[in-house]
Design a protein around this motif. Structure first.
Motif, PDB file in Angstrom:
ATOM      1  N   VAL A   3       0.859  -0.971   0.026  1.00 22.97           N
ATOM      2  CA  VAL A   3       0.250   0.288  -0.843  1.00 22.97           C
ATOM      3  C   VAL A   3       0.956   1.539  -0.085  1.00 22.97           C
ATOM      4  O   VAL A   3       2.220   1.170   0.970  1.00 22.97           O
ATOM      5  N   THR A   4       0.543   1.936  -0.969  1.00 26.07           N
ATOM      6  CA  THR A   4       1.113   4.146  -1.107  1.00 26.07           C
ATOM      7  C   THR A   4       0.487   4.412  -1.697  1.00 26.07           C
ATOM      8  O   THR A   4      -0.141   4.080  -2.029  1.00 26.07           O
ATOM      9  N   ASN A   5       0.513   5.869  -1.321  1.00 29.98           N
ATOM     10  CA  ASN A   5      -0.088   6.468  -1.804  1.00 29.98           C
ATOM     11  C   ASN A   5       0.673   7.255  -2.607  1.00 29.98           C
ATOM     12  O   ASN A   5       0.538   8.839  -3.332  1.00 29.98           O
ATOM     13  N   THR A   6       1.985   6.914  -3.442  1.00 33.66           N
ATOM     14  CA  THR A   6       2.803   7.295  -4.662  1.00 33.66           C
ATOM     15  C   THR A   6       1.175   6.788  -5.374  1.00 33.66           C
ATOM     16  O   THR A   6       1.089   5.824  -5.373  1.00 33.66           O
ATOM     17  N   LEU A  54      -8.845   8.745  16.026  1.00 38.53           N
ATOM     18  CA  LEU A  54      -8.180   9.109  14.557  1.00 38.53           C
ATOM     19  C   LEU A  54      -7.698   7.742  14.469  1.00 38.53           C
ATOM     20  O   LEU A  54      -7.709   7.513  12.961  1.00 38.53           O
ATOM     21  N   ARG A  58      -9.034   5.126  11.054  1.00 39.39           N
ATOM     22  CA  ARG A  58      -7.637   5.077   9.961  1.00 39.39           C
ATOM     23  C   ARG A  58      -7.480   3.888   9.555  1.00 39.39           C
ATOM     24  O   ARG A  58      -7.716   3.436   8.806  1.00 39.39           O
ATOM     25  N   PHE A  82      -6.545  10.244   1.522  1.00 42.07           N
ATOM     26  CA  PHE A  82      -7.838  10.383   3.005  1.00 42.07           C
ATOM     27  C   PHE A  82      -8.608  11.477   3.115  1.00 42.07           C
ATOM     28  O   PHE A  82      -7.592  12.633   3.215  1.00 42.07           O
TER      29      PHE A  82
ATOM     30  N   LYS B  47       5.649  13.126  -6.099  1.00 44.94           N
ATOM     31  CA  LYS B  47       5.139  11.826  -5.375  1.00 44.94           C
ATOM     32  C   LYS B  47       6.133  10.779  -6.417  1.00 44.94           C
ATOM     33  O   LYS B  47       5.805   9.779  -6.141  1.00 44.94           O
ATOM     34  N   LEU B  61       2.964   2.244   2.333  1.00 49.81           N
ATOM     35  CA  LEU B  61       2.312   3.739   2.545  1.00 49.81           C
ATOM     36  C   LEU B  61       2.384   4.194   4.835  1.00 49.81           C
ATOM     37  O   LEU B  61       2.012   2.814   5.681  1.00 49.81           O
ATOM     38  N   VAL B  63       1.103   6.153   7.965  1.00 48.07           N
ATOM     39  CA  VAL B  63       0.620   7.689   8.743  1.00 48.07           C
ATOM     40  C   VAL B  63       0.221   7.878   9.836  1.00 48.07           C
ATOM     41  O   VAL B  63       0.672   6.521  10.894  1.00 48.07           O
ATOM     42  N   ALA B  64       0.307   8.441  10.173  1.00 49.17           N
ATOM     43  CA  ALA B  64       0.150   9.017  12.026  1.00 49.17           C
ATOM     44  C   ALA B  64      -1.167  10.499  12.324  1.00 49.17           C
ATOM     45  O   ALA B  64      -1.131  11.374  11.488  1.00 49.17           O
ATOM     46  N   CYS B 119       8.730   9.737   1.525  1.00 47.70           N
ATOM     47  CA  CYS B 119       8.171  10.782  -0.023  1.00 47.70           C
ATOM     48  C   CYS B 119       6.699  10.549   0.012  1.00 47.70           C
ATOM     49  O   CYS B 119       5.737  10.014   0.397  1.00 47.70           O
ATOM     50  N   ASN B 120       6.135  11.807  -0.865  1.00 47.27           N
ATOM     51  CA  ASN B 120       4.581  12.141  -0.902  1.00 47.27           C
ATOM     52  C   ASN B 120       4.044  12.218   0.255  1.00 47.27           C
ATOM     53  O   ASN B 120       2.800  11.964   0.446  1.00 47.27           O
ATOM     54  N   ARG B 122       1.981  13.801   3.162  1.00 52.17           N
ATOM     55  CA  ARG B 122       0.737  15.104   3.428  1.00 52.17           C
ATOM     56  C   ARG B 122      -0.216  14.846   4.412  1.00 52.17           C
ATOM     57  O   ARG B 122       0.183  14.463   5.197  1.00 52.17           O
ATOM     58  N   ILE B 143      -3.796  14.525  10.558  1.00 48.10           N
ATOM     59  CA  ILE B 143      -3.680  13.839  10.387  1.00 48.10           C
ATOM     60  C   ILE B 143      -2.532  13.412   8.769  1.00 48.10           C
ATOM     61  O   ILE B 143      -2.422  13.959   7.841  1.00 48.10           O
ATOM     62  N   THR B 145       0.482  11.604   6.041  1.00 51.99           N
ATOM     63  CA  THR B 145       0.603  10.018   5.159  1.00 51.99           C
ATOM     64  C   THR B 145       1.702  11.018   4.415  1.00 51.99           C
ATOM     65  O   THR B 145       2.133  11.605   4.017  1.00 51.99           O
ATOM     66  N   GLY B 146       2.819   9.290   4.178  1.00 52.28           N
ATOM     67  CA  GLY B 146       3.355   9.230   3.227  1.00 52.28           C
ATOM     68  C   GLY B 146       3.532   7.624   2.806  1.00 52.28           C
ATOM     69  O   GLY B 146       3.138   7.357   3.122  1.00 52.28           O
ATOM     70  N   THR B 147       4.886   7.871   1.580  1.00 54.71           N
ATOM     71  CA  THR B 147       5.375   6.359   1.739  1.00 54.71           C
ATOM     72  C   THR B 147       6.502   6.253   1.813  1.00 54.71           C
ATOM     73  O   THR B 147       7.336   7.189   2.050  1.00 54.71           O
TER      74      THR B 147
END
Lengths: 107, 155
Positions: A3-6, A54, A58, A82, B47, B61, B63-64, B119-120, B122, B143, B145-147
């Motif tokens: 899973v990535t956000n790229t 949160l 999530r 998200f 990206k 991915l 997330v925090a 990277c990426n 947000r 919140i 997020t990043g990879t």
């Protein structure tokens, strides 16, 4: 499942794009947590109850998104986003969405 | 009215002055130290993957989430500021703390999982239950997020 956000994954190539997958949830903490948070508001600092809220939301939204991806037979989800919205007091909606793909390791 | 000011408002503001200030100073020191320590850990918000390594675990991915509350001193000062207009410095600072803390947590999680770059990245704001609409209890919720991936750089 990767899973990535790229849009791409380093070291992998996307062989097939399967489509968008999504998951959402609206969660609240019990009233005790809300009271604790308002007490914490006297002195400032992290409101751990809401941070947890949160995190739980999530996790649940991502779980639902990944379940959809699995149904499509994907082995990765890319470009995950998200968004949140306030729907009622003390609760938050968390919506996770991404694109399910099939990937192969390069080389 | 005078009783309310003496027995409720003044103690609350003093509470904020004593405890809120020290919590904030300690937190900012912690953030400075964490950011110093991550020298060599590459954080970008583009990206694409800058200088990916050919080995290592697949990118993933991260997330925090962070929620930081205001104290009564800050809320009180912000109330005054709203009368005259201008920057609400106390609230600027809690937003800054929440966002920096979120990125610090992203880096900590990535390092723990064996990655050396993100990277990426947000960072988005969250409104928990419309609390920020009524201006009673300001809180900074975000919140990030990043990879996470492995980079050759610095290795």
């Amino acid at each position: 499942m990767i899973v990535t956000n790229t849009e791409t994954i380093a070291g992998y190539e996307i062989v097939q794009t399967l489509g968008m997958v999504q998951g959402n949830t609206v969660r609240a903490k019990h009233a005790g947590r809300d009271i604790a948070a308002s007490l914490k508001n006297l002195v400032g600092g992290e409101l751990k109850g809401y941070t947890e809220l949160l995190t739980e939301s999530r996790r649940q939204a991502v779980e639902r998104m990944l379940a959809q991806a699995q149904q499509l037979g994907a082995n990765a989800v890319v470009n995950v986003r998200f968004t949140t919205s306030a729907i009622t007091s003390g609760a938050s909606e968390l919506y996770a969405y991404g694109t399910a793909v099939l990937v192969n390791p390069l080389g | 009215m005078i009783h309310f000011i003496v027995f409720v408002l003044v103690p609350l503001v003093l509470f904020g002055l004593m405890i809120g200030r020290t919590t904030e100073k300690r937190h900012l020191r912690y953030l400075d130290q964490q950011e110093q320590e991550r020298q060599g850990f590459l954080v970008t918000q583009v990206k694409s993957f800058a200088d990916p390594a050919s080995d290592g675990p697949p990118p993933t991915l991260i997330v925090a989430e962070v929620v930081i509350g205001s104290d009564h001193l800050k809320t009180f000062l912000a109330g005054w500021r709203a009368l005259f207009g201008g920057e609400m410095k106390a609230l600027t600072r809690i937003m800054e703390r929440a966002k920096r803390e979120a990125i610090v947590r992203l880096v900590q999680q990535s390092t723990a999982a064996g990655y050396n770059a993100l990277c990426n990245v947000r960072v988005d704001s969250v409104d928990i239950g419309g609390v920020n609409a009524g201006r009673k209890k300001p809180m900074a919720a975000c919140i990030a997020t990043g990879t996470a991936y492995r980079t050759r750089r610095g290795a």
